[in-house]
Design a protein around this motif. Sequence first.
Motif, PDB file in Angstrom:
ATOM      1  N   LEU A   1       0.869  -1.181   0.000  1.00  0.00           N
ATOM      2  CA  LEU A   1       0.000   0.000   0.000  1.00  0.00           C
ATOM      3  C   LEU A   1       0.901   1.225   0.000  1.00  0.00           C
ATOM      4  O   LEU A   1       1.723   1.383   0.908  1.00  0.00           O
ATOM      5  N   PRO A   2       0.778   2.110  -0.992  1.00  0.00           N
ATOM      6  CA  PRO A   2       1.628   3.299  -1.038  1.00  0.00           C
ATOM      7  C   PRO A   2       1.380   4.236   0.149  1.00  0.00           C
ATOM      8  O   PRO A   2       0.290   4.241   0.729  1.00  0.00           O
ATOM      9  N   ALA A   3       2.376   5.033   0.481  1.00  0.00           N
ATOM     10  CA  ALA A   3       2.236   6.034   1.529  1.00  0.00           C
ATOM     11  C   ALA A   3       1.117   7.008   1.165  1.00  0.00           C
ATOM     12  O   ALA A   3       0.930   7.343  -0.008  1.00  0.00           O
ATOM     13  N   ASN A   4       0.359   7.418   2.162  1.00  0.00           N
ATOM     14  CA  ASN A   4      -0.697   8.429   2.041  1.00  0.00           C
ATOM     15  C   ASN A   4      -1.822   8.052   1.072  1.00  0.00           C
ATOM     16  O   ASN A   4      -2.557   8.927   0.622  1.00  0.00           O
ATOM     17  N   MET A   5      -1.963   6.775   0.761  1.00  0.00           N
ATOM     18  CA  MET A   5      -3.050   6.326  -0.114  1.00  0.00           C
ATOM     19  C   MET A   5      -4.384   6.269   0.636  1.00  0.00           C
ATOM     20  O   MET A   5      -5.439   6.533   0.064  1.00  0.00           O
ATOM     21  N   LEU A   6      -4.328   5.919   1.910  1.00  0.00           N
ATOM     22  CA  LEU A   6      -5.548   5.748   2.685  1.00  0.00           C
ATOM     23  C   LEU A   6      -6.060   7.095   3.184  1.00  0.00           C
ATOM     24  O   LEU A   6      -5.289   8.003   3.485  1.00  0.00           O
ATOM     25  N   GLU A   7      -7.384   7.211   3.259  1.00  0.00           N
ATOM     26  CA  GLU A   7      -8.000   8.397   3.818  1.00  0.00           C
ATOM     27  C   GLU A   7      -9.047   7.953   4.830  1.00  0.00           C
ATOM     28  O   GLU A   7      -9.415   6.766   4.872  1.00  0.00           O
ATOM     29  N   ILE A   8      -9.491   8.862   5.650  1.00  0.00           N
ATOM     30  CA  ILE A   8     -10.497   8.511   6.655  1.00  0.00           C
ATOM     31  C   ILE A   8     -11.735   7.980   5.941  1.00  0.00           C
ATOM     32  O   ILE A   8     -12.232   8.590   4.995  1.00  0.00           O
ATOM     33  N   GLY A   9     -12.180   6.824   6.366  1.00  0.00           N
ATOM     34  CA  GLY A   9     -13.335   6.179   5.748  1.00  0.00           C
ATOM     35  C   GLY A   9     -12.979   5.183   4.659  1.00  0.00           C
ATOM     36  O   GLY A   9     -13.835   4.407   4.227  1.00  0.00           O
TER      37      GLY A   9
ATOM     38  N   THR B   1      -9.384  -2.898  16.714  1.00  0.00           N
ATOM     39  CA  THR B   1      -8.896  -1.559  16.382  1.00  0.00           C
ATOM     40  C   THR B   1      -7.381  -1.587  16.487  1.00  0.00           C
ATOM     41  O   THR B   1      -6.829  -1.955  17.521  1.00  0.00           O
ATOM     42  N   VAL B   2      -6.720  -1.219  15.396  1.00  0.00           N
ATOM     43  CA  VAL B   2      -5.267  -1.350  15.290  1.00  0.00           C
ATOM     44  C   VAL B   2      -4.652  -0.017  14.897  1.00  0.00           C
ATOM     45  O   VAL B   2      -5.171   0.670  14.008  1.00  0.00           O
ATOM     46  N   ALA B   3      -3.537   0.326  15.527  1.00  0.00           N
ATOM     47  CA  ALA B   3      -2.788   1.528  15.164  1.00  0.00           C
ATOM     48  C   ALA B   3      -1.994   1.250  13.894  1.00  0.00           C
ATOM     49  O   ALA B   3      -1.311   0.235  13.799  1.00  0.00           O
ATOM     50  N   ILE B   4      -2.108   2.163  12.913  1.00  0.00           N
ATOM     51  CA  ILE B   4      -1.359   2.032  11.653  1.00  0.00           C
ATOM     52  C   ILE B   4      -0.737   3.374  11.284  1.00  0.00           C
ATOM     53  O   ILE B   4      -1.281   4.419  11.621  1.00  0.00           O
ATOM     54  N   ASP B   5       0.368   3.314  10.592  1.00  0.00           N
ATOM     55  CA  ASP B   5       1.029   4.514  10.076  1.00  0.00           C
ATOM     56  C   ASP B   5       0.708   4.590   8.586  1.00  0.00           C
ATOM     57  O   ASP B   5       1.182   3.770   7.804  1.00  0.00           O
ATOM     58  N   THR B   6      -0.102   5.560   8.189  1.00  0.00           N
ATOM     59  CA  THR B   6      -0.507   5.672   6.787  1.00  0.00           C
ATOM     60  C   THR B   6       0.450   6.538   5.975  1.00  0.00           C
ATOM     61  O   THR B   6       0.257   6.705   4.779  1.00  0.00           O
ATOM     62  N   THR B   7       1.492   7.087   6.624  1.00  0.00           N
ATOM     63  CA  THR B   7       2.419   7.988   5.931  1.00  0.00           C
ATOM     64  C   THR B   7       3.589   7.252   5.283  1.00  0.00           C
ATOM     65  O   THR B   7       4.403   7.869   4.603  1.00  0.00           O
ATOM     66  N   VAL B   8       3.671   5.951   5.503  1.00  0.00           N
ATOM     67  CA  VAL B   8       4.785   5.142   4.995  1.00  0.00           C
ATOM     68  C   VAL B   8       4.215   3.978   4.189  1.00  0.00           C
ATOM     69  O   VAL B   8       3.215   3.373   4.587  1.00  0.00           O
ATOM     70  N   ALA B   9       4.836   3.641   3.070  1.00  0.00           N
ATOM     71  CA  ALA B   9       4.421   2.485   2.275  1.00  0.00           C
ATOM     72  C   ALA B   9       4.593   1.214   3.111  1.00  0.00           C
ATOM     73  O   ALA B   9       5.610   1.043   3.781  1.00  0.00           O
ATOM     74  N   LYS B  10       3.584   0.348   3.093  1.00  0.00           N
ATOM     75  CA  LYS B  10       3.622  -0.883   3.890  1.00  0.00           C
ATOM     76  C   LYS B  10       3.153  -2.067   3.050  1.00  0.00           C
ATOM     77  O   LYS B  10       2.166  -1.975   2.329  1.00  0.00           O
ATOM     78  N   THR B  11       3.859  -3.201   3.182  1.00  0.00           N
ATOM     79  CA  THR B  11       3.425  -4.424   2.507  1.00  0.00           C
ATOM     80  C   THR B  11       2.275  -5.055   3.280  1.00  0.00           C
ATOM     81  O   THR B  11       2.190  -4.933   4.497  1.00  0.00           O
ATOM     82  N   VAL B  12       1.399  -5.703   2.543  1.00  0.00           N
ATOM     83  CA  VAL B  12       0.307  -6.471   3.134  1.00  0.00           C
ATOM     84  C   VAL B  12       0.695  -7.931   2.985  1.00  0.00           C
ATOM     85  O   VAL B  12       0.992  -8.387   1.869  1.00  0.00           O
ATOM     86  N   THR B  13       0.736  -8.658   4.087  1.00  0.00           N
ATOM     87  CA  THR B  13       1.205 -10.038   4.039  1.00  0.00           C
ATOM     88  C   THR B  13       0.270 -10.984   4.770  1.00  0.00           C
ATOM     89  O   THR B  13      -0.530 -10.577   5.604  1.00  0.00           O
TER      90      THR B  13
END
Length: 177
Positions: free
Chosen positions: A37-45, A140-152
């Motif tokens: 998932l690229p950095a900053n791709m996710l938005e609220i909702g 409910t999980v804390a995530i950092d949406t500002t950094v690209a992250k792999t989904v595994t």
Amino acid sequence: MRQYWVAPVGPFHTADGTAYATSITLTDVSPAPQITLPANMLEIGSEIELEASGFFSNTATPTLLLGFYLGGVAGVALAASTAVTTTTAAVAWPFQLRYRGVVRSIGAAGSIVGQGRLYLPTSLVASTTRFIPETAALRTVAIDTTVAKTVTVGAQWGTSSASNTLTCQDLSVRLVT
């Protein structure tokens, strides 16, 4: 008026995950290539839908943990089972994982809330269903949406044996925005 989309996140898999056996360490079993998932791709909702499938074989009744992770298996568990006792003498029995989460906040201290199901076979033609995660506190999980992250997809056997094997053949990631 804003348009909303459901879109798969690539790249699309060209190979099964590496067969997992003879280990009791939580291991990334995702198909190749990895999905990020690229950095900053996710938005609220935004909603994330994950689905994985594969098969396993075993000897005796070892436990098996399966789950979805953001940032690799050393990252954050979006939804994982507890160690489930498997039925003995499984031979290439199919499993399936599903998860749906909604992003509640974004940024370095973002969060996502979600849940899913693990369909774990009890024979070649029957399975049991378990909710993942199993407790409300883990949904409910804390995530950092500002950094690209792999989904595994991660797996962990409770007993190390060459007969306890698992192969993940598919992982799909869909984003609803």
